[in-house]
Motif scaffolding. Structure first.
Motif, PDB file in Angstrom:
ATOM      1  N   TRP A  59       2.366   1.630  -3.433  1.00 30.25           N
ATOM      2  CA  TRP A  59       1.326   2.024  -4.380  1.00 30.25           C
ATOM      3  C   TRP A  59       1.039   3.521  -4.254  1.00 30.25           C
ATOM      4  N   LEU A  60       0.955   4.005  -2.998  1.00 29.73           N
ATOM      5  CA  LEU A  60       0.710   5.438  -2.797  1.00 29.73           C
ATOM      6  C   LEU A  60       1.868   6.282  -3.328  1.00 29.73           C
ATOM      7  N   LEU A  61       3.098   5.846  -3.066  1.00 31.84           N
ATOM      8  CA  LEU A  61       4.253   6.598  -3.565  1.00 31.84           C
ATOM      9  C   LEU A  61       4.304   6.595  -5.084  1.00 31.84           C
ATOM     10  N   ARG A  62       4.030   5.462  -5.682  1.00 29.69           N
ATOM     11  CA  ARG A  62       4.052   5.382  -7.141  1.00 29.69           C
ATOM     12  C   ARG A  62       2.959   6.250  -7.745  1.00 29.69           C
ATOM     13  N   ARG A  63       1.792   6.191  -7.156  1.00 32.98           N
ATOM     14  CA  ARG A  63       0.678   6.998  -7.662  1.00 32.98           C
ATOM     15  C   ARG A  63       0.993   8.478  -7.527  1.00 32.98           C
ATOM     16  N   ARG A  64       1.595   8.851  -6.413  1.00 32.30           N
ATOM     17  CA  ARG A  64       1.921  10.249  -6.172  1.00 32.30           C
ATOM     18  C   ARG A  64       2.981  10.737  -7.154  1.00 32.30           C
ATOM     19  N   SER A  65       3.969   9.906  -7.467  1.00 31.34           N
ATOM     20  CA  SER A  65       5.047  10.348  -8.340  1.00 31.34           C
ATOM     21  C   SER A  65       4.632  10.387  -9.808  1.00 31.34           C
TER      22      SER A  65
ATOM     23  N   GLY B  41       0.819  -1.213   0.000  1.00 33.69           N
ATOM     24  CA  GLY B  41       0.000   0.000   0.000  1.00 33.69           C
ATOM     25  C   GLY B  41       0.849   1.257   0.000  1.00 33.69           C
ATOM     26  N   GLY B  42       1.929   1.247   0.773  1.00 34.80           N
ATOM     27  CA  GLY B  42       2.836   2.401   0.795  1.00 34.80           C
ATOM     28  C   GLY B  42       3.495   2.632  -0.545  1.00 34.80           C
TER      29      GLY B  42
ATOM     30  N   THR C  80       1.514  11.336 -10.833  1.00 37.69           N
ATOM     31  CA  THR C  80       0.452  12.319 -11.006  1.00 37.69           C
ATOM     32  C   THR C  80       1.088  13.667 -11.329  1.00 37.69           C
TER      33      THR C  80
END
Length: 147
Positions: A105-111, A102-103, A113
């Motif tokens: 995934w959040l970092l990848r999604r944030r980078s 989950g962490g 966007t």
């Protein structure tokens, strides 16, 4: 992600689950270094209960989470110690994997966007396959005007 990456992650998770679920039951039941150093100066019986002497372990108290469902490397309510230890290990691996995945995934999604600062403009130089940066439109216009 590529299939090879998924296979690597699945293989790693499988190995971790096997180690936590099965191999953890064969770990040493003897106290570790911290426990044994805290018992120096005391005499203990076969059940590891302090029977005399003076040592730091005499001031030991139960942890605040001693009544939690996964306390003492087991699952509360499961009577078979082999299953209880294995199940607690499997649950620990799954929770850790879920938090880590989950962490990431959040970092990848944030980078990935784009933000207002990430939007390319006409003046930004790009690098073509050749490796040299391509001149911007302003540089091209100036070169055309000079010739």
């Amino acid at each position: 992600m590529r299939n090879r990456t998924w296979a690597f992650l699945a293989g790693g998770l499988l190995v971790a689950l096997l180690l936590a679920g099965v191999v953890s039951n064969y770990a040493s039941s003897h106290p570790d270094g911290l426990d044994s150093s805290l018992l120096k100066g005391c005499t203990v019986d076969a059940d590891h209960a302090i029977t005399g002497g003076s040592c730091p372990a005499q001031q030991a108290q139960d942890h605040e989470l001693a009544d939690s469902p996964l306390a003492d490397y087991g699952v509360r309510g499961v009577r078979n110690s082999f299953i209880s230890t294995g199940l607690s290990g499997v649950l620990g691996v799954l929770v850790t994997f879920a938090i880590g995945a989950g962490g990431f995934w959040l970092l990848r999604r944030r980078s990935t966007t784009p933000t207002d600062g990430d939007v390319p403009t006409d003046g930004d130089a790009t690098t073509p396959a050749g490796g040299d940066p391509a001149p911007s439109d302003d540089v091209r216009r100036r070169a055309d005007a000079a010739s």
